[in-house]
Design an enzyme around this catalytic site. Structure first.
Site, PDB file in Angstrom:
ATOM      1  N   HIS A 186      19.351   5.380   2.795  1.00 51.55           N
ATOM      2  CA  HIS A 186      19.815   4.350   2.271  1.00 51.55           C
ATOM      3  C   HIS A 186      19.722   3.078   3.310  1.00 51.55           C
ATOM      4  CE1 HIS A 186      21.460   7.346  -0.368  1.00 51.55           C
ATOM      5  NE2 HIS A 186      21.192   6.597  -1.347  1.00 51.55           N
TER       6      HIS A 186
ATOM      7  N   GLU B 221      25.865   7.188   6.862  1.00 51.01           N
ATOM      8  CA  GLU B 221      24.652   7.146   7.408  1.00 51.01           C
ATOM      9  C   GLU B 221      24.648   6.621   8.845  1.00 51.01           C
ATOM     10  OE1 GLU B 221      21.423   5.762   4.758  1.00 51.01           O
ATOM     11  OE2 GLU B 221      21.915   7.319   3.133  1.00 51.01           O
TER      12      GLU B 221
ATOM     13  N   ARG C 156      42.614  -9.452 -13.638  1.00 50.19           N
ATOM     14  CA  ARG C 156      42.243 -10.810 -14.312  1.00 50.19           C
ATOM     15  C   ARG C 156      42.008 -10.574 -15.856  1.00 50.19           C
ATOM     16  NH1 ARG C 156      39.625 -11.199  -8.960  1.00 50.19           N
ATOM     17  NH2 ARG C 156      40.147 -13.282  -8.249  1.00 50.19           N
TER      18      ARG C 156
ATOM     19  N   ARG D   7      45.507 -16.400  -5.965  1.00 42.54           N
ATOM     20  CA  ARG D   7      45.746 -16.127  -7.264  1.00 42.54           C
ATOM     21  C   ARG D   7      46.781 -16.901  -7.945  1.00 42.54           C
ATOM     22  NH1 ARG D   7      43.883 -11.250  -8.972  1.00 42.54           N
ATOM     23  NH2 ARG D   7      44.083 -12.025 -11.034  1.00 42.54           N
TER      24      ARG D   7
HETATM   25  N1  URA Z   1      37.308 -10.471  -3.439  1.00 43.51           N
HETATM   26  C1  URA Z   1      38.076 -10.051  -4.214  1.00 43.51           C
HETATM   27  O1  URA Z   1      37.888  -8.804  -4.487  1.00 43.51           O
HETATM   28  N2  URA Z   1      38.777 -10.821  -5.095  1.00 43.51           N
HETATM   29  C2  URA Z   1      39.271 -12.085  -5.079  1.00 43.51           C
HETATM   30  O2  URA Z   1      40.175 -12.413  -5.727  1.00 43.51           O
HETATM   31  C3  URA Z   1      38.242 -12.690  -3.920  1.00 43.51           C
HETATM   32  C4  URA Z   1      37.499 -11.972  -3.307  1.00 43.51           C
END
Ligand code: URA
Length: 254
Positions: A5, A78, A166, A221
């Protein structure tokens, strides 16, 4: 023989035993050239792009893993067969604790195993924890470059949308088992979400190898889901500077 890979053979690594692992292939030259302006590209097959940097008398490999646990585990398998025994992930993350600012760094000391790949290496009871030397080295490196670093547990999710709770996805649906999970991770003191550390730490431990991880915070967030490309670029640069500093110290060439 070439590892399939990553399209590399052992001789190409010139004795390198440490690898820096960004997710994004486009970050490979940024990292490699920060280590060595003359760094050379060795291979680029699928998501796996590799460059070799000379640092003093030694060499450091930079290889992208792509996003998520499965592709990260393939790269690690790898690379390990080619002689790499220490891995340093550098990536981005979404903070979930109010006190963490956009542009800060997170040094992952451990990861919640919300991935699937790590379960193929060790049962879920096995903790995903970083090598303590990488944690200490990254903390020192962050201080040296003047960055604010938070050290603790991150949540590694196989998915960016439902796994990170989300709701702004195509269906807006988050399965029952994941609804309310963010509040729980916050209550438990977890720092942020990302997608590779649980696999990285578990795979490395299962092989008796060392792994560390530094992440740039590109959003919080609790404040906003919006990401500003200029802020992302500057935050990536900070995380890369920290990783480069720590890698130099790791190989004894700082
Ligand atoms: N990467 C993630 O997995 N989540 C985020 O909110 C930002 C970057």
């Amino acid at each position: 023989m070439k590892a399939y890979h990553i399209d590399l053979e052992a001789g190409a690594l010139r004795g390198a035993t440490a690898a820096i692992l960004p997710g994004d292939p486009f970050r490979v030259p940024r990292i490699a050239r920060a280590l060595d302006a003359e760094a050379v590209e060795l291979a680029h097959h699928r998501e796996y792009r590799s460059m070799l940097a000379r640092v003093g008398a030694k060499h450091v490999l930079v290889t992208s893993t792509g996003i998520g646990g499965p592709s990260t585990a393939i790269a690690m398998e790898e690379l390990a067969t080619l002689g790499i025994d220490s891995f340093l992930r550098v990536g981005t993350t979404g903070a979930i604790q109010e006190r963490i600012g956009v542009g800060d760094l997170i040094v992952a000391a451990g990861a919640v195993r919300l991935d699937g790949a790590s379960r193929h290496y060790a049962p879920l009871e096995f903790p995903a924890i970083a090598d303590h030397r990488w944690v200490a080295g990254l903390e020192r490196a962050a201080a040296r470059i003047g960055a604010t670093a938070h050290i603790g547990v991150v949540v590694s999710s196989d998915t960016f949308y439902p796994g990170q709770e989300r709701y702004d996805s195509f269906s807006g649906y988050v399965p029952r088992a994941l609804r309310g999970s963010s509040a729980e991770w916050i209550q438990l003191g977890c720092l942020s979400y990302e997608m590779e550390s649980a696999t990285l730490f578990t795979v490395a431990r299962s092989m008796g190898l060392a792994a560390g991880c530094v992440l740039g915070v590109i959003l919080n967030r609790g404040a906003s889901e919006r990401v500003d490309p200029a802020v992302v670029r500057a935050t990536e640069d900070r995380a890369i500077a920290c990783a480069v500093e720590a890698a130099r110290a790791w190989i004894g060439e700082s």
